[in-house]
Design a protein around this motif. Structure first.
Motif, PDB file in Angstrom:
ATOM      1  N   ALA A 147       0.845  -1.200   0.000  1.00  0.00           N
ATOM      2  CA  ALA A 147       0.000   0.000   0.000  1.00  0.00           C
ATOM      3  C   ALA A 147       0.879   1.249   0.000  1.00  0.00           C
ATOM      4  CB  ALA A 147      -0.923  -0.007   1.213  1.00  0.00           C
ATOM      5  N   LYS A 148       1.975   1.189   0.759  1.00  0.00           N
ATOM      6  CA  LYS A 148       2.891   2.328   0.838  1.00  0.00           C
ATOM      7  C   LYS A 148       3.527   2.622  -0.520  1.00  0.00           C
ATOM      8  CE  LYS A 148       6.179   2.922   4.240  1.00  0.00           C
ATOM      9  NZ  LYS A 148       6.889   2.540   5.500  1.00  0.00           N
ATOM     10  N   ARG A 149       3.896   1.561  -1.225  1.00  0.00           N
ATOM     11  CA  ARG A 149       4.525   1.741  -2.531  1.00  0.00           C
ATOM     12  C   ARG A 149       3.577   2.501  -3.465  1.00  0.00           C
ATOM     13  NH1 ARG A 149       5.674  -3.426  -3.786  1.00  0.00           N
ATOM     14  NH2 ARG A 149       7.290  -3.301  -2.188  1.00  0.00           N
ATOM     15  N   THR A 150       2.326   2.092  -3.496  1.00  0.00           N
ATOM     16  CA  THR A 150       1.352   2.780  -4.354  1.00  0.00           C
ATOM     17  C   THR A 150       1.137   4.218  -3.881  1.00  0.00           C
ATOM     18  OG1 THR A 150       0.288   0.649  -4.631  1.00  0.00           O
ATOM     19  CG2 THR A 150      -0.946   2.558  -5.395  1.00  0.00           C
ATOM     20  N   LEU A 151       1.083   4.389  -2.570  1.00  0.00           N
ATOM     21  CA  LEU A 151       0.891   5.727  -2.004  1.00  0.00           C
ATOM     22  C   LEU A 151       2.033   6.661  -2.413  1.00  0.00           C
ATOM     23  CD1 LEU A 151      -0.682   7.562   0.083  1.00  0.00           C
ATOM     24  CD2 LEU A 151       0.889   6.666   1.815  1.00  0.00           C
ATOM     25  N   MET A 152       3.257   6.188  -2.362  1.00  0.00           N
ATOM     26  CA  MET A 152       4.411   7.014  -2.735  1.00  0.00           C
ATOM     27  C   MET A 152       4.395   7.335  -4.226  1.00  0.00           C
ATOM     28  SD  MET A 152       5.509   7.446   0.160  1.00  0.00           S
ATOM     29  CE  MET A 152       6.141   6.835   1.710  1.00  0.00           C
ATOM     30  N   GLN A 153       3.992   6.342  -5.013  1.00  0.00           N
ATOM     31  CA  GLN A 153       3.832   6.579  -6.460  1.00  0.00           C
ATOM     32  C   GLN A 153       2.846   7.709  -6.700  1.00  0.00           C
ATOM     33  OE1 GLN A 153       5.011   5.418  -9.276  1.00  0.00           O
ATOM     34  NE2 GLN A 153       6.402   3.843  -8.490  1.00  0.00           N
ATOM     35  N   MET A 154       1.727   7.633  -5.984  1.00  0.00           N
ATOM     36  CA  MET A 154       0.695   8.664  -6.122  1.00  0.00           C
ATOM     37  C   MET A 154       1.238  10.027  -5.685  1.00  0.00           C
ATOM     38  SD  MET A 154      -2.095   7.442  -7.417  1.00  0.00           S
ATOM     39  CE  MET A 154      -3.111   8.896  -7.107  1.00  0.00           C
ATOM     40  N   ALA A 155       2.003  10.021  -4.592  1.00  0.00           N
ATOM     41  CA  ALA A 155       2.546  11.290  -4.075  1.00  0.00           C
ATOM     42  C   ALA A 155       3.464  11.925  -5.104  1.00  0.00           C
ATOM     43  CB  ALA A 155       3.292  11.043  -2.763  1.00  0.00           C
ATOM     44  N   PRO A 174       9.825   8.489  -6.025  1.00  0.00           N
ATOM     45  CA  PRO A 174       9.062   7.844  -4.942  1.00  0.00           C
ATOM     46  C   PRO A 174       9.950   7.034  -3.991  1.00  0.00           C
ATOM     47  CG  PRO A 174       8.383   6.983  -7.105  1.00  0.00           C
ATOM     48  CD  PRO A 174       9.322   8.131  -7.360  1.00  0.00           C
ATOM     49  N   ALA A 175      11.083   6.557  -4.520  1.00  0.00           N
ATOM     50  CA  ALA A 175      11.984   5.784  -3.662  1.00  0.00           C
ATOM     51  C   ALA A 175      12.625   6.665  -2.601  1.00  0.00           C
ATOM     52  CB  ALA A 175      13.061   5.107  -4.504  1.00  0.00           C
ATOM     53  N   LYS A 176      12.561   7.984  -2.806  1.00  0.00           N
ATOM     54  CA  LYS A 176      13.183   8.895  -1.833  1.00  0.00           C
ATOM     55  C   LYS A 176      12.147   9.529  -0.906  1.00  0.00           C
ATOM     56  CE  LYS A 176      17.506   9.656  -4.095  1.00  0.00           C
ATOM     57  NZ  LYS A 176      17.670  10.001  -5.544  1.00  0.00           N
ATOM     58  N   LEU A 177      10.957   8.924  -0.879  1.00  0.00           N
ATOM     59  CA  LEU A 177       9.913   9.421   0.031  1.00  0.00           C
ATOM     60  C   LEU A 177       9.759   8.456   1.205  1.00  0.00           C
ATOM     61  CD1 LEU A 177       7.177  10.571  -2.515  1.00  0.00           C
ATOM     62  CD2 LEU A 177       8.830  12.008  -1.253  1.00  0.00           C
ATOM     63  N   GLU A 178       9.422   9.016   2.350  1.00  0.00           N
ATOM     64  CA  GLU A 178       9.208   8.187   3.538  1.00  0.00           C
ATOM     65  C   GLU A 178       7.887   8.537   4.195  1.00  0.00           C
ATOM     66  OE1 GLU A 178      12.585   8.458   6.124  1.00  0.00           O
ATOM     67  OE2 GLU A 178      13.861   7.378   4.686  1.00  0.00           O
ATOM     68  N   LEU A 179       7.379   7.579   4.968  1.00  0.00           N
ATOM     69  CA  LEU A 179       6.125   7.784   5.684  1.00  0.00           C
ATOM     70  C   LEU A 179       6.398   7.676   7.179  1.00  0.00           C
ATOM     71  CD1 LEU A 179       2.960   8.013   5.334  1.00  0.00           C
ATOM     72  CD2 LEU A 179       2.929   5.524   5.531  1.00  0.00           C
ATOM     73  N   GLU A 184      -0.574  15.599  -9.584  1.00  0.00           N
ATOM     74  CA  GLU A 184      -0.392  17.039  -9.678  1.00  0.00           C
ATOM     75  C   GLU A 184      -0.970  17.712  -8.440  1.00  0.00           C
ATOM     76  OE1 GLU A 184      -1.486  18.353 -13.620  1.00  0.00           O
ATOM     77  OE2 GLU A 184      -1.136  20.434 -13.013  1.00  0.00           O
ATOM     78  N   GLY A 185      -0.213  18.674  -7.904  1.00  0.00           N
ATOM     79  CA  GLY A 185      -0.675  19.356  -6.700  1.00  0.00           C
ATOM     80  C   GLY A 185      -0.072  18.776  -5.437  1.00  0.00           C
ATOM     81  N   SER A 186       0.435  17.547  -5.525  1.00  0.00           N
ATOM     82  CA  SER A 186       1.104  16.950  -4.371  1.00  0.00           C
ATOM     83  C   SER A 186       2.428  17.677  -4.148  1.00  0.00           C
ATOM     84  CB  SER A 186       1.371  15.461  -4.646  1.00  0.00           C
ATOM     85  OG  SER A 186       2.435  14.991  -3.851  1.00  0.00           O
ATOM     86  N   PRO A 187       2.770  17.995  -2.895  1.00  0.00           N
ATOM     87  CA  PRO A 187       4.056  18.669  -2.643  1.00  0.00           C
ATOM     88  C   PRO A 187       5.245  17.823  -3.119  1.00  0.00           C
ATOM     89  CG  PRO A 187       2.914  18.137  -0.570  1.00  0.00           C
ATOM     90  CD  PRO A 187       1.989  17.770  -1.670  1.00  0.00           C
ATOM     91  N   HIS A 188       5.014  16.527  -3.349  1.00  0.00           N
ATOM     92  CA  HIS A 188       6.121  15.671  -3.797  1.00  0.00           C
ATOM     93  C   HIS A 188       6.032  15.370  -5.297  1.00  0.00           C
ATOM     94  CE1 HIS A 188       7.222  15.195   0.348  1.00  0.00           C
ATOM     95  NE2 HIS A 188       6.021  14.776   0.643  1.00  0.00           N
ATOM     96  N   TRP A 189       5.248  16.180  -5.995  1.00  0.00           N
ATOM     97  CA  TRP A 189       5.074  15.959  -7.442  1.00  0.00           C
ATOM     98  C   TRP A 189       6.438  15.966  -8.114  1.00  0.00           C
ATOM     99  CZ3 TRP A 189       3.501  19.654 -11.872  1.00  0.00           C
ATOM    100  CH2 TRP A 189       2.997  18.889 -12.965  1.00  0.00           C
ATOM    101  N   ASN A 190       6.660  14.965  -8.951  1.00  0.00           N
ATOM    102  CA  ASN A 190       7.924  14.808  -9.678  1.00  0.00           C
ATOM    103  C   ASN A 190       9.113  14.406  -8.820  1.00  0.00           C
ATOM    104  OD1 ASN A 190       6.984  15.106 -12.227  1.00  0.00           O
ATOM    105  ND2 ASN A 190       7.290  17.340 -12.288  1.00  0.00           N
ATOM    106  N   SER A 191       8.849  14.023  -7.551  1.00  0.00           N
ATOM    107  CA  SER A 191       9.952  13.471  -6.738  1.00  0.00           C
ATOM    108  C   SER A 191      10.179  12.019  -7.142  1.00  0.00           C
ATOM    109  CB  SER A 191       9.610  13.462  -5.251  1.00  0.00           C
ATOM    110  OG  SER A 191       9.175  14.709  -4.824  1.00  0.00           O
TER     111      SER A 191
END
Ligand code: MOS
Length: 756
Positions: A531-539, A552-557, A543-550
């Motif tokens: 679920a986290k993997r999909t969530l990070m992909q979405m993040a 996803p492997a460099k995002l943490e929850l 568009e509009g997400s503060p992590h747009w174009n990041s």
């Protein structure tokens, strides 16, 4: 942007992040239970619901000559009387098929034969419970009795025996051994008495049935009932949201469940069938009587050379249930020559079923009693005898142990209990005008991980939901799920929802064998990760997400906030913002547990939990009163997830051990086959007044062969070894060796010690 960590331990201390694993967390379902909101099977009520009451056989063996329901059918409110003549076709469940198991091989009313007292011969359905109860008494049945077999003793069995485990030449080694014990140990029939009695509420909608059940395994219940009814499995839904325990009696469906389903189908009305406490003693299993001949031979310095266990267990004429008394024997100690044999002896009683620690618990009564007798014959301390026979590998299978700390259990228990102050002579210890007896025993129980599935959903409203068709038998499964979600996602408990106990959910593990926790963990962790993997992909792609174009492997929850790796988590965005931006209701991941039997690494290992039980009894010879006053229980079961729930499990199991040692025994009337003491008034169980001071100690050795947390699961291990430690203590106090449970006053009056 403040976040709350509000998982609170029992002292009200806030617990954050990974510290939630292994701490004492009150059950999240506790308030629902204490306020009466939790609905157990028999609490479900529907419009037009009617009541079913079974009619039971009054003989133990024979057949129905004539069944006359005409008077009952004419009674007020009576809608239906089902029996062999009109129930229609019911089917058996494929024997030994692990995908579906019924408790009794034969479905209800299969033919007119009677195999035990209390067997269902008809079921009456009426508008009210009172009408159904009255009409059930009016069903007239004539029986033709046949010879019956009810004798409690199994000892004259002369048939074949199965060799369960064998190595070396045990008879030769025993004959040559310097010191020997050769004794027979007997454990009686014990009946499960969960607070919540068995009940089924069945409702049909078209060709689909919903069963509100009290089941330790909703998934199996569904598969078995579908086979019995002969309907597709997807037409059966089984729901068990809360259980008032089961102790193994609710692992598999009993005939009443299908009876309720058929009645409901015929009437096209919801049907409730709730067993009486008396029926609980005749129709829904019990721990069978076991008789175990133990031969143990050792060298003069206490090295085991021979171990033979020949056990018999009672079974019924409707199924062949092997208690499995040899569960612990092959691996507990190092001994080069060993054999375990078994045989089943049929009696005209209902079918036995697993009861807390099946096999190992009665098996260890024999084994550990014999070890205590051997220690006395050797003039050796009983703890020392165990320590001298510690194996380096599982000598039954040749496998390495995944994690075994029996020696540490024994040594820790010895220190906690104050064992060094023990004087070994019988009746030699006194306190406050009472004689003290100190005894001990080792314990073990298998560790299992069964295939199971779960989903975890990040919801748009900020909740995190976990779903699995396992159930919470009362031991804390809801809370364990919530702890895992809190550990990995960090949202507070009031935003965590755990949904269990419904076959509409992904298939989960049975709540049995102390394996639900170990079986669920990998599935929940896998679901979170997916679920986290999909969530990070979405993040990263919305568009509009503060992590747009990041990346996803460099995002943490952390704490429910999605943030850049290495950045303070407080700078993150709540996951629900991303779910909402994507216009999704939620983001779900699936997880799956591979069973230990299919895991190439785990299946090469010997997986077990261990323990040591130290018991003090107080004996007052002048008034023949014996009390278990103190127990130290040291448990090696991997890492605990919830310390409070785990401690509760062991304390409850020790109290059950007091019952097994001193009180519990189901007695059948030798004329009729009816359980004589089949009520809560007459069947003795340990109550608060019988409960000793209990000190539970967990060794903290994670077993990483089981799962990422190293949890093996607890419950049954706490009962293992208690009864033999009690009888060892009784011997130490009184000089009387009790080899047949429970210990009775009549046994103790044989003591030659007259005064304290
Ligand atoms: Mo336990 S006897 O596996 O419920």
């Amino acid at each position: 942007m403040a976040t709350t960590f509000d998982a609170v331990d029992e002292l009200g201390k806030v617990v954050t992040g990974s510290a939630i694993i292994g701490t004492s967390v009150p059950r999240i379902d506790g308030p629902l239970k204490t306020t009466g909101v939790a609905q157990y099977a028999a609490d479900f009520h529907f419009d037009r619901l009617v009541h079913a009451v079974p009619v039971q056989s009054s003989i133990a063996s024979g057949k129905i000559k004539e069944l006359d329901a005409s008077a009952a059918e004419k009674m007020p409110g009576v809608l239906l009387v089902l029996h062999h003549g009109n129930i229609g076709k019911l089917y058996r469940v494929v024997p030994n098929d692990f995908s579906a198991t019924a408790a009794e091989a034969r479905p209800a009313f299969e033919d007119e034969k009677i195999y035990y007292w209390g067997q269902y011969v008809a079921v009456v359905v009426a508008e009210t419970l009172q009408q159904a109860t009255a009409a059930a008494k009016a069903v007239r049945i004539e029986y033709e009795a046949a010879p019956q077999s009810l004798k409690p003793s199994l000892g004259d069995y002369a048939g074949k025996r199965k060799s369960v485990s064998k190595r070396g030449d045990v008879d030769k080694a025993f004959a040559a051994a310097a010191v020997k014990v050769d004794q027979n140990y007997i454990t009686p029939v014990e009946t499960h008495n969960p607070i919540e009695m068995h009940a089924t509420v069945a409702t049909w909608d078209g060709d689909k049935v919903i069963l509100y059940e009290t089941s330790q395994g909703v998934w199996n219940h569904r598969l078995a009932i579908a086979q019995i009814l002969g309907v597709p499995r997807e037409n059966v839904q089984v729901i068990t949201k809360f259980l008032g325990s089961g102790f193994g009696g609710k692992l598999f469906p009993w005939p009443h469940s299908a009876m309720a389903a058929v009645a409901s189908r015929q009437l096209q009305r919801p049907v409730k069938l709730s067993l009486s406490r008396r029926m609980m003693f005749s129709n829904v299993g019990y721990r069978p009587r076991c008789e175990q001949q133990m031969k143990i031979g050792a060298t003069a310095d206490g090295k085991l050379v021979a171990l033979r266990q020949d056990y018999l267990n009672q079974t019924s004429y409707v199924d062949d249930v092997d208690e499995g008394c040899g569960e612990a024997t092959p691996y507990l100690y190092s001994v080069p020559n060993l054999e375990v044999t078994s045989a089943l002896v049929q009696r005209n009683t209902g079918t036995p079923s697993p009861m807390r620690g099946p096999g190992a618990v009665p098996g260890l009564f024999a084994m550990e009693s014999a070890m205590d007798e051997l220690a006395i014959a050797l003039k050796m301390d009983p703890v020392e005898l165990r320590l001298r026979n510690e194996p380096v590998k599982d000598e039954g299978t040749g496998q390495q142990f995944s994690s075994r700390h029996l020696k540490e259990c024994l040594e820790t228990g010895k220190a906690k209990f104050g064992w060094d102050k023990r004087t070994p002579a019988v009746g030699s210890m006194r306190r406050d005008g009472k004689i003290l007896g100190w005894g001990m025993a080792a314990a073990s129980w298998g560790a299992y991980r069964f295939g199971s599935n779960a989903t975890v959903e990040f919801c748009a409203d900020g909740r995190v939901c976990a779903r699995s068709a396992t159930q919470d038998i009362g031991t804390g499964t809801y809370t364990v799920f919530a702890q895992i979600l809190h550990d990995k996602i960090g949202v507070p408990f009031d935003r965590i929802e755990v949904i269990l106990g419904d076959t509409a959910l992904p298939e989960g593990a049975m709540s049995g064998g102390s394996w639900a926790t170990a079986s669920s963990i990998p599935a929940v962790l896998g679901a979170i990760a997916n679920a986290k993997r999909t969530l990070m992909q979405m993040a990263a792609t919305t568009e509009g997400s503060p992590h747009w174009n990041s990346d996803p492997a460099k995002l943490e929850l952390t704490s429910g906030l999605i943030h850049g790796a290495g950045k303070p988590f407080q700078t993150g965005v709540p996951f629900e913002e991303v779910v909402k931006l994507g216009r999704l209701s939620g983001i779900t991941g699936e997880g799956k547990t591979v069973s230990t039997f299919e895991d190439p690494k785990a299946k090469e290992l010997s997986l077990h939990s261990y323990g040591a039980q130290f018991v003090e009894v107080e004996w007052e010879p002048d008034i023949a009163r014996l009390r278990v006053s103190r127990v130290v229980s040291v448990i090696d079961a991997g890492r605990m997830i919830n310390l409070k729930a785990a401690t509760n499990q062991i304390m409850g199991a020790v109290v059950m051990g007091v019952g097994m040692g001193l009180l519990e025994q189901t007695v059948y009337d030798q004329r009729s086959g009816q359980p004589i003491n089949g009520s809560m008034a007459d069947y003795l169980m340990a109550t608060c007044a019988d409960s000793p001071k209990i000190d539970v100690v967990f060794l903290d050795h994670p077993d990483l062969a089981m799962n990422e947390y190293g949890a093996r699961g607890v419950g049954e291990i706490g009962l293992a070894g208690v009864a033999p430690a009690i009888t060892a203590a009784v011997y130490h106090a009184t000089g009387v060796r009790v080899r047949e449970l429970p210990v009775r006053i009549e046994d103790l009056l044989k003591s030659e010690i007259r005064e304290a």
